[in-house]
Design a protein around this motif. Structure first.
Motif, PDB file in Angstrom:
ATOM      1  N   PHE A 257       0.832  -1.203   0.000  1.00 20.54           N
ATOM      2  CA  PHE A 257       0.000   0.000   0.000  1.00 20.54           C
ATOM      3  C   PHE A 257       0.870   1.258   0.000  1.00 20.54           C
ATOM      4  O   PHE A 257       0.607   2.210  -0.723  1.00 20.54           O
ATOM      5  N   TYR A 258       1.918   1.256   0.829  1.00 21.10           N
ATOM      6  CA  TYR A 258       2.779   2.431   0.912  1.00 21.10           C
ATOM      7  C   TYR A 258       3.530   2.638  -0.407  1.00 21.10           C
ATOM      8  O   TYR A 258       3.698   3.772  -0.873  1.00 21.10           O
ATOM      9  N   PHE A 259       3.997   1.539  -1.000  1.00 18.39           N
ATOM     10  CA  PHE A 259       4.710   1.637  -2.278  1.00 18.39           C
ATOM     11  C   PHE A 259       3.778   2.154  -3.372  1.00 18.39           C
ATOM     12  O   PHE A 259       4.143   3.060  -4.139  1.00 18.39           O
ATOM     13  N   ALA A 260       2.567   1.588  -3.427  1.00 20.80           N
ATOM     14  CA  ALA A 260       1.602   2.046  -4.421  1.00 20.80           C
ATOM     15  C   ALA A 260       1.209   3.502  -4.181  1.00 20.80           C
ATOM     16  O   ALA A 260       1.006   4.272  -5.129  1.00 20.80           O
ATOM     17  N   SER A 261       1.121   3.901  -2.920  1.00 19.96           N
ATOM     18  CA  SER A 261       0.769   5.281  -2.594  1.00 19.96           C
ATOM     19  C   SER A 261       1.826   6.251  -3.106  1.00 19.96           C
ATOM     20  O   SER A 261       1.505   7.341  -3.600  1.00 19.96           O
ATOM     21  N   LEU A 262       3.108   5.875  -2.983  1.00 16.68           N
ATOM     22  CA  LEU A 262       4.175   6.723  -3.502  1.00 16.68           C
ATOM     23  C   LEU A 262       4.046   6.912  -5.010  1.00 16.68           C
ATOM     24  O   LEU A 262       4.253   8.006  -5.537  1.00 16.68           O
ATOM     25  N   ILE A 263       3.705   5.823  -5.713  1.00 17.94           N
ATOM     26  CA  ILE A 263       3.520   5.928  -7.159  1.00 17.94           C
ATOM     27  C   ILE A 263       2.342   6.841  -7.482  1.00 17.94           C
ATOM     28  O   ILE A 263       2.410   7.690  -8.379  1.00 17.94           O
ATOM     29  N   VAL A 264       1.248   6.668  -6.742  1.00 17.78           N
ATOM     30  CA  VAL A 264       0.064   7.500  -6.957  1.00 17.78           C
ATOM     31  C   VAL A 264       0.390   8.969  -6.725  1.00 17.78           C
ATOM     32  O   VAL A 264       0.047   9.843  -7.530  1.00 17.78           O
ATOM     33  N   VAL A 265       1.081   9.260  -5.623  1.00 20.09           N
ATOM     34  CA  VAL A 265       1.437  10.647  -5.312  1.00 20.09           C
ATOM     35  C   VAL A 265       2.365  11.220  -6.377  1.00 20.09           C
ATOM     36  O   VAL A 265       2.242  12.389  -6.770  1.00 20.09           O
ATOM     37  N   ALA A 266       3.290  10.400  -6.880  1.00 18.79           N
ATOM     38  CA  ALA A 266       4.194  10.871  -7.934  1.00 18.79           C
ATOM     39  C   ALA A 266       3.408  11.276  -9.181  1.00 18.79           C
ATOM     40  O   ALA A 266       3.678  12.318  -9.794  1.00 18.79           O
ATOM     41  N   GLY A 267       2.423  10.446  -9.547  1.00 16.40           N
ATOM     42  CA  GLY A 267       1.601  10.797 -10.702  1.00 16.40           C
ATOM     43  C   GLY A 267       0.812  12.066 -10.470  1.00 16.40           C
ATOM     44  O   GLY A 267       0.687  12.915 -11.375  1.00 16.40           O
ATOM     45  N   ILE A 268       0.291  12.233  -9.263  1.00 18.11           N
ATOM     46  CA  ILE A 268      -0.495  13.432  -8.956  1.00 18.11           C
ATOM     47  C   ILE A 268       0.391  14.674  -8.980  1.00 18.11           C
ATOM     48  O   ILE A 268      -0.010  15.730  -9.480  1.00 18.11           O
ATOM     49  N   VAL A 269       1.620  14.566  -8.457  1.00 18.27           N
ATOM     50  CA  VAL A 269       2.534  15.707  -8.468  1.00 18.27           C
ATOM     51  C   VAL A 269       2.844  16.138  -9.899  1.00 18.27           C
ATOM     52  O   VAL A 269       2.893  17.334 -10.212  1.00 18.27           O
ATOM     53  N   ILE A 270       3.013  15.176 -10.788  1.00 14.19           N
ATOM     54  CA  ILE A 270       3.260  15.504 -12.199  1.00 14.19           C
ATOM     55  C   ILE A 270       2.081  16.268 -12.779  1.00 14.19           C
ATOM     56  O   ILE A 270       2.244  17.266 -13.495  1.00 14.19           O
ATOM     57  N   VAL A 271       0.862  15.817 -12.433  1.00 14.76           N
ATOM     58  CA  VAL A 271      -0.337  16.497 -12.938  1.00 14.76           C
ATOM     59  C   VAL A 271      -0.429  17.918 -12.402  1.00 14.76           C
ATOM     60  O   VAL A 271      -0.692  18.870 -13.126  1.00 14.76           O
ATOM     61  N   ILE A 272      -0.178  18.075 -11.104  1.00 13.06           N
ATOM     62  CA  ILE A 272      -0.321  19.387 -10.472  1.00 13.06           C
ATOM     63  C   ILE A 272       0.742  20.363 -10.973  1.00 13.06           C
ATOM     64  O   ILE A 272       0.466  21.545 -11.161  1.00 13.06           O
ATOM     65  N   ARG A 273       1.946  19.879 -11.187  1.00 11.82           N
ATOM     66  CA  ARG A 273       3.038  20.763 -11.607  1.00 11.82           C
ATOM     67  C   ARG A 273       3.006  21.079 -13.085  1.00 11.82           C
ATOM     68  O   ARG A 273       3.785  21.892 -13.560  1.00 11.82           O
ATOM     69  N   ALA A 274       2.111  20.433 -13.824  1.00  9.08           N
ATOM     70  CA  ALA A 274       2.004  20.704 -15.251  1.00  9.08           C
ATOM     71  C   ALA A 274       1.488  22.120 -15.480  1.00  9.08           C
ATOM     72  O   ALA A 274       0.759  22.667 -14.647  1.00  9.08           O
ATOM     73  N   PRO A 275       1.841  22.749 -16.600  1.00  8.06           N
ATOM     74  CA  PRO A 275       1.311  24.075 -16.902  1.00  8.06           C
ATOM     75  C   PRO A 275      -0.212  24.059 -16.966  1.00  8.06           C
ATOM     76  O   PRO A 275      -0.809  23.058 -17.348  1.00  8.06           O
ATOM     77  N   LYS A 276      -0.815  25.137 -16.542  1.00  5.61           N
ATOM     78  CA  LYS A 276      -2.263  25.229 -16.540  1.00  5.61           C
ATOM     79  C   LYS A 276      -2.796  25.062 -17.951  1.00  5.61           C
ATOM     80  O   LYS A 276      -2.345  25.727 -18.870  1.00  5.61           O
ATOM     81  N   PRO A 277      -3.786  24.165 -18.183  1.00  8.11           N
ATOM     82  CA  PRO A 277      -4.334  23.966 -19.518  1.00  8.11           C
ATOM     83  C   PRO A 277      -4.951  25.250 -20.057  1.00  8.11           C
ATOM     84  O   PRO A 277      -5.580  26.012 -19.330  1.00  8.11           O
ATOM     85  N   ALA A 278      -4.748  25.465 -21.335  1.00 12.78           N
ATOM     86  CA  ALA A 278      -5.341  26.634 -21.985  1.00 12.78           C
ATOM     87  C   ALA A 278      -6.831  26.411 -22.198  1.00 12.78           C
ATOM     88  O   ALA A 278      -7.283  25.286 -22.369  1.00 12.78           O
ATOM     89  N   THR A 279      -7.578  27.505 -22.188  1.00  9.20           N
ATOM     90  CA  THR A 279      -9.023  27.435 -22.406  1.00  9.20           C
ATOM     91  C   THR A 279      -9.339  27.815 -23.838  1.00  9.20           C
ATOM     92  O   THR A 279      -8.855  28.836 -24.342  1.00  9.20           O
ATOM     93  N   ASP A 280     -10.122  27.009 -24.499  1.00  5.63           N
ATOM     94  CA  ASP A 280     -10.537  27.284 -25.870  1.00  5.63           C
ATOM     95  C   ASP A 280     -11.399  28.539 -25.893  1.00  5.63           C
ATOM     96  O   ASP A 280     -12.416  28.603 -25.205  1.00  5.63           O
ATOM     97  N   PRO A 281     -11.011  29.588 -26.663  1.00  2.02           N
ATOM     98  CA  PRO A 281     -11.794  30.827 -26.682  1.00  2.02           C
ATOM     99  C   PRO A 281     -13.236  30.619 -27.075  1.00  2.02           C
ATOM    100  O   PRO A 281     -14.108  31.392 -26.684  1.00  2.02           O
ATOM    101  N   THR A 282     -13.543  29.562 -27.830  1.00  2.79           N
ATOM    102  CA  THR A 282     -14.909  29.344 -28.270  1.00  2.79           C
ATOM    103  C   THR A 282     -15.756  28.814 -27.123  1.00  2.79           C
ATOM    104  O   THR A 282     -16.971  28.768 -27.260  1.00  2.79           O
TER     105      THR A 282
END
Length: 282
Positions: A257-282
């Motif tokens: 569980f702890y090992f899987a949690s580290l992987i999950v948190v790593a994926g979430i950190v990548i998502v959070i640190r990604a540049p903010k998605p652009a919004t389609d003007p339409t």
């Protein structure tokens, strides 16, 4: 986060049917918050008349009802920490819902983070298949509940223009309560011990702590912060829920569980640190 993490504890402690728990929890929350809704409707009557007096709460309310029902089922049949971890993978799913609802673009880091996080969830599921600490079916139900939760939060962004959180969230609770109440009609005679003070204590605690406090604060935060930031903070629930489950139920997470949690948190950190998605003007 602390208020929301108590949800799995109260659900496990109750012997009532999951659908009935959801109906009673939402009904009580709607009644408790009704005075705040009526007060703010009077206070902002002119603003509501000039914009939209009746916010679009039917779809978010139904989605919330389905989330609560599936969450109650999943929480009862799998380990508390795992249930809380899976149901709070919202940062992974949120960009996809925001794309469909407000056309925010999904970038490469968010896709990579999603894949990494799903690997962690897969490890939890495989460990449950081999051992006996959780439930494959419970993990799957919690994952579906997470998707419903992310959709519910994303739908809430449509009503950010309303001058008060209570004008939006209380009708959503009410719609969800009606939906769950209709689904629970066949369970009225056998779904709960109506004379048990303990059962009513669990239901009332669910209504006040994770719903009135937790969900209301979560929706309020969605009005003022980026959705990804809010959902990241919510992910911490699996830690406190795991501590509560250890203290109350004696549930000890396995090393995987702890090992899987580290992987999950790593994926979430990548998502959070990604540049903010652009919004389609339409």
């Amino acid at each position: 986060m602390l208020a929301l993490s108590t949800s799995v504890i109260f659900i496990k402690a109750s012997t009532a049917h999951p659908v009935l728990i959801a109906a009673l929890r939402l009904s009580l929350a709607s009644i408790i918050l009704l005075p705040l809704e009526r007060r703010d409707r009077r206070r902002h009557a002119l603003v509501l008349a000039a914009t939209e007096a009746k916010p679009r709460t039917w779809i978010p309310g139904i989605v919330l009802a389905l989330h609560f029902i599936s969450w109650n089922y999943g929480a009862k049949i799998t380990a508390s920490a795992q249930a809380s971890l899976i149901v709070n993978l919202v940062p992974v799913a949120m960009p996809f819902f925001l794309w469909f609802i407000v056309r925010e673009r999904i970038n490469r880091p968010e896709i990579i983070g999603t894949i990494i996080t799903l690997v962690g969830v897969l490890l939890l599921t495989v460990s449950d298949a081999i051992g006996s600490t959780g439930s494959i079916a419970g993990n799957a139900v919690c994952f579906v509940s997470m998707l419903l939760f992310a959709g519910y939060l994303a739908l809430g962004r449509r009503n950010r223009h309303l001058p008060s959180i209570w004008i939006y969230i209380v009708p959503v609770y009410r719609v969800a309560a009606i939906t769950c109440a209709v689904a629970s009609i066949p369970l009225l005679s056998t779904g709960m011990d109506w004379t048990s003070p303990r059962e009513w204590t669990m239901v009332f605690a669910l209504a006040v702590i994770p719903t009135v406090i937790g969900h209301s604060l979560l929706n309020g935060a969605m009005r003022n912060f980026r959705g990804q930031v809010v959902s990241l903070a919510s992910c911490g629930q699996f830690v406190t829920a795991g501590i509560f489950a250890w203290l109350i139920f004696g549930e000890f997470p396995t090393p995987i569980f702890y090992f899987a949690s580290l992987i999950v948190v790593a994926g979430i950190v990548i998502v959070i640190r990604a540049p903010k998605p652009a919004t389609d003007p339409t």
